[in-house]
Enzyme design. Structure first.
Site, mmCIF file in Angstrom:
data_model
loop_
_atom_site.group_PDB
_atom_site.id
_atom_site.type_symbol
_atom_site.label_atom_id
_atom_site.label_comp_id
_atom_site.label_asym_id
_atom_site.label_seq_id
_atom_site.Cartn_x
_atom_site.Cartn_y
_atom_site.Cartn_z
ATOM 1 N N CYS A 90 12.525 9.201 10.166
ATOM 2 C CA CYS A 90 12.095 8.653 11.459
ATOM 3 C C CYS A 90 13.242 8.665 12.456
ATOM 4 O O CYS A 90 13.042 8.882 13.640
ATOM 5 C CB CYS A 90 11.557 7.260 11.270
ATOM 6 N N GLU A 101 7.437 14.033 18.228
ATOM 7 C CA GLU A 101 8.112 14.033 16.933
ATOM 8 C C GLU A 101 7.604 15.217 16.108
ATOM 9 O O GLU A 101 6.398 15.421 16.003
ATOM 10 C CB GLU A 101 7.798 12.714 16.219
ATOM 11 N N GLU A 146 7.467 -0.246 12.378
ATOM 12 C CA GLU A 146 8.564 0.739 12.313
ATOM 13 C C GLU A 146 7.912 2.109 12.449
ATOM 14 O O GLU A 146 7.353 2.630 11.481
ATOM 15 C CB GLU A 146 9.305 0.636 10.976
ATOM 16 N N LYS A 152 0.882 -1.182 0.000
ATOM 17 C CA LYS A 152 0.000 0.000 0.000
ATOM 18 C C LYS A 152 0.907 1.215 0.000
ATOM 19 O O LYS A 152 1.618 1.471 0.966
ATOM 20 C CB LYS A 152 -0.876 -0.036 1.260
HETATM 21 P P1 NAD Z 1 1.178 7.690 8.347
HETATM 22 O O1 NAD Z 1 1.048 6.824 9.528
HETATM 23 O O2 NAD Z 1 0.278 8.840 8.212
HETATM 24 O O3 NAD Z 1 1.015 6.859 7.012
HETATM 25 C C1 NAD Z 1 1.797 5.719 6.725
HETATM 26 C C2 NAD Z 1 1.026 4.811 5.795
HETATM 27 O O4 NAD Z 1 -0.104 4.289 6.508
HETATM 28 C C3 NAD Z 1 0.468 5.481 4.542
HETATM 29 O O5 NAD Z 1 0.598 4.590 3.453
HETATM 30 C C4 NAD Z 1 -0.995 5.688 4.907
HETATM 31 O O6 NAD Z 1 -1.831 5.734 3.789
HETATM 32 C C5 NAD Z 1 -1.276 4.451 5.725
HETATM 33 N N1 NAD Z 1 -2.437 4.560 6.625
HETATM 34 C C6 NAD Z 1 -2.951 5.690 7.176
HETATM 35 N N2 NAD Z 1 -4.004 5.374 7.961
HETATM 36 C C7 NAD Z 1 -4.163 4.030 7.896
HETATM 37 C C8 NAD Z 1 -5.070 3.103 8.497
HETATM 38 N N3 NAD Z 1 -6.039 3.508 9.315
HETATM 39 N N4 NAD Z 1 -4.919 1.795 8.216
HETATM 40 C C9 NAD Z 1 -3.934 1.364 7.410
HETATM 41 N N5 NAD Z 1 -3.046 2.196 6.803
HETATM 42 C C10 NAD Z 1 -3.163 3.509 7.047
HETATM 43 O O7 NAD Z 1 2.711 8.138 8.322
HETATM 44 P P2 NAD Z 1 3.392 9.154 7.319
HETATM 45 O O8 NAD Z 1 2.918 10.519 7.664
HETATM 46 O O9 NAD Z 1 3.266 8.664 5.921
HETATM 47 O O10 NAD Z 1 4.930 8.985 7.720
HETATM 48 C C11 NAD Z 1 5.501 9.695 8.758
HETATM 49 C C12 NAD Z 1 5.669 8.818 9.982
HETATM 50 O O11 NAD Z 1 6.337 7.617 9.633
HETATM 51 C C13 NAD Z 1 6.544 9.454 11.031
HETATM 52 O O12 NAD Z 1 5.981 9.256 12.303
HETATM 53 C C14 NAD Z 1 7.861 8.687 10.917
HETATM 54 O O13 NAD Z 1 8.628 8.686 12.085
HETATM 55 C C15 NAD Z 1 7.399 7.334 10.543
HETATM 56 N N6 NAD Z 1 8.463 6.603 9.837
HETATM 57 C C16 NAD Z 1 9.073 5.555 10.473
HETATM 58 C C17 NAD Z 1 10.111 4.872 9.839
HETATM 59 C C18 NAD Z 1 10.809 3.725 10.516
HETATM 60 O O14 NAD Z 1 11.469 2.950 9.827
HETATM 61 N N7 NAD Z 1 10.724 3.577 11.824
HETATM 62 C C19 NAD Z 1 10.502 5.233 8.562
HETATM 63 C C20 NAD Z 1 9.853 6.290 7.947
HETATM 64 C C21 NAD Z 1 8.814 6.956 8.601
#
Ligand code: NAD
Length: 481
Positions: free
Chosen positions: A285, A382, A251, A176
């Site tokens: 992240c 964050e 993650e 996704k």
């Molecule tokens: P997000 O949680 O908003 O979205 C991540 C993904 O989840 C997207 O594809 C989104 O469409 C999907 N999503 C959203 N709601 C959902 C639901 N209810 N059910 C299933 N999927 C859903 O995160 P973001 O804004 O895209 O990314 C930023 C965040 O990601 C930050 O908190 C960052 O720290 C974290 N991050 C972590 C890592 C790691 O490896 N630890 C790496 C990159 C980013």
């Protein structure tokens, strides 16, 4: 749609599929549309999941000779390297990062396929002695269907980070992609398609997270969820997964601290600050979002960080600027609100804190706060932007307590010339990874993941492959012994 804008599709069961609805993807450097993509519906999700299920159940990947999976993986890596330039342009225009950084994502993606390709013929169980009359051994079976939900900050490399070990272990995958930056991943999948995997082995859906993401996460046909994203979304997914006891790799976010001792090499430190908090506009992240500095060098560190921040060029990644835009106008306004609140709580703004005035894009000036107390909101939550807080400390136990004093624990850093101190701190810091004297030291070969609200499970490195298999034990009674 603009004449020269491309309309991108979802990849389901070996075919590129359009849909009735679309997402418009904006360039964060200008806020002009850069392309459109078919918005996956629930029925697209049903088709993708069914295709992956058929592929997993057919065992076409898992029963292949291991050497054949190695060949697939290497072919994918070659195809990715071949499209790195083209893909970088697409990723740069939708994500705002520099062309060089966008290219690096594709190269890193290729590396994941090479690295896990090298393991695809070495997934070996053990035999366990049980005395006379018994034979016992373990095998590693693939999980089956792996659902992988990807964020927008490094969409191409994070996608490959989970896809490569999953395929190496013989799983079928539904990915996704993130609504805000899904196009580079389509180029990645075009490369993967050219490597000739069986239909249904890899599927790519760009759908709404709330709708399609949560639908998929709740399905019993999913054997595993690998989620990278925010804590709140991760918690939502974990609740959905609990219904079917679906195993998850999480993650999540971070609020990672670098601890700077008086004997730190400050030139080395500044290079790490540059990368740690200003690379990818701080949307990492594992960003170095807190600098915890011994009081004896506090003033000189603050002044050097101020010079560094003010020396960065702010602008679109396509022009090779140092500080590129944050992903959306909404994100920019949230970061500005956090900066406002920090000042209300008493943090002192050294530089930045506001949007660049001369641009249509989502540019926050490089931002530094000093005299930050560990309990302030800006030191606990964050930001996901180019915002650094600098906190003073007096002795080592206090430094460790500050560094460990959030709900997160993704990475941490120690800057010192004293090996004993570095080793002591590395043991005491509560995080999945500790960097000594260089932020982001390491690479795809070393395990990465969090503790606490930063999540659990590990990606990267050899260890991560074992998130994509389950152990089966076969215990045999041998007659006549
Ligand atoms: P997000 O949680 O908003 O979205 C991540 C993904 O989840 C997207 O594809 C989104 O469409 C999907 N999503 C959203 N709601 C959902 C639901 N209810 N059910 C299933 N999927 C859903 O995160 P973001 O804004 O895209 O990314 C930023 C965040 O990601 C930050 O908190 C960052 O720290 C974290 N991050 C972590 C890592 C790691 O490896 N630890 C790496 C990159 C980013």
């Amino acid at each position: 749609m603009h004449m020269n804008q491309k309309h991108w599709l979802n990849f389901i069961d070996g075919k590129w599929c359009d849909s009735d609805d679309t997402f418009e993807v904006l360039n964060p450097a200008t806020n002009y549309p850069t392309g459109t993509i078919a918005k996956a519906s629930i029925s697209d999700a049903v088709m993708a999941l069914a295709a992956a299920r058929r592929c997993a159940d057919s065992r076409v990947l898992s029963s292949a000779r291991p050497a054949e999976r190695v060949t697939w993986m290497n072919r994918i890596a070659q195809e990715i390297r071949a499209i790195a330039e083209e893909g970088a342009k697409v990723l740069c225009a939708e994500n705002g990062k520099t062309l060089a950084e966008a290219r690096d994502e594709f190269v890193e993606a290729a590396r994941y396929f090479e690295y896990y390709g090298g393991m695809a013929d070495k997934i070996e169980g053990v035999s366990i002695p049980l005395g006379n009359g018994y034979m016992d051994f373990t095998v590693y079976d693939p999980m089956g269907v792996s659902l992988q939900i990807v964020p927008w900050n490094f969409p191409v490399s994070i996608c490959a980070r989970a896809l490569a070990p999953a395929l190496a272990a013989g799983n079928a995958v539904v990915v996704k992609s993130p609504e805000l930056s899904p196009l580079g991943m389509c180029v990645l999948f075009e490369a993967i398609e050219r490597a000739g995997l069986p239909d249904g082995a890899v599927n790519l859906l760009c759908g709404s997270g709330r709708e399609v993401g949560s639908y998929l996460a709740a399905r019993q046909e999913v054997d595993q969820i690998v989620f990278t994203g925010s804590v709140v979304t991760g918690q939502t997914i974990l609740k959905l997964a609990a219904e079917n006891a679906t195993p998850c790799v999480m993650e999540l976010g971070g609020k990672s601290a670098a601890v700077v001792f008086p004997d730190a090499d400050l030139d080395q430190l500044m290079a790490s600050v540059r990368m740690g908090i200003f690379f990818n506009a701080g949307q990492v992240c594992s960003a170095m979002s807190r600098l915890v500095v011994h009081r004896s060098v506090y003033e000189s560190v603050v002044s050097r960080v101020e010079d560094l921040a003010q020396g960065l060029s702010v602008g679109g990644g396509i022009d090779g600027n140092d500080l590129t835009p944050v992903i959306s106008a909404r994100q920019l306004s949230q970061i500005q609100q956090m900066c406002q609140r920090a000042q209300e709580e008493g943090a002192v703004l050294v530089t930045g804190g506001e949007a660049a005035s001369n641009s249509q894009g989502n540019f926050l000036l490089p931002t530094v706060f000093r005299d930050v107390r560990p309990d302030m909101t800006i030191a606990q939550q964050e930001v996901f932007g180019p915002v650094l807080v600098i906190i003073p400390f007096d002795d080592e136990p206090e430094a460790i307590a500050i560094a460990n004093g959030t709900n997160f624990g993704l990475v941490a850093g120690v800057f010192t010339q004293d090996l004993n101190r570095a080793m002591r701190c590395a043991r005491l810091l509560r995080s999945g990874q500790v960097f000594v004297n260089e932020w982001y030291a390491g690479g795809i070969e070393v395990p990465f993941g969090g503790v606490g609200l930063s999540g659990y499970g590990r990606e990267r490195g050899q260890e991560a492959l074992y998130s994509y298999v389950r152990t089966k034990n076969v215990a045999i009674k041998v007659a006549g012994e």
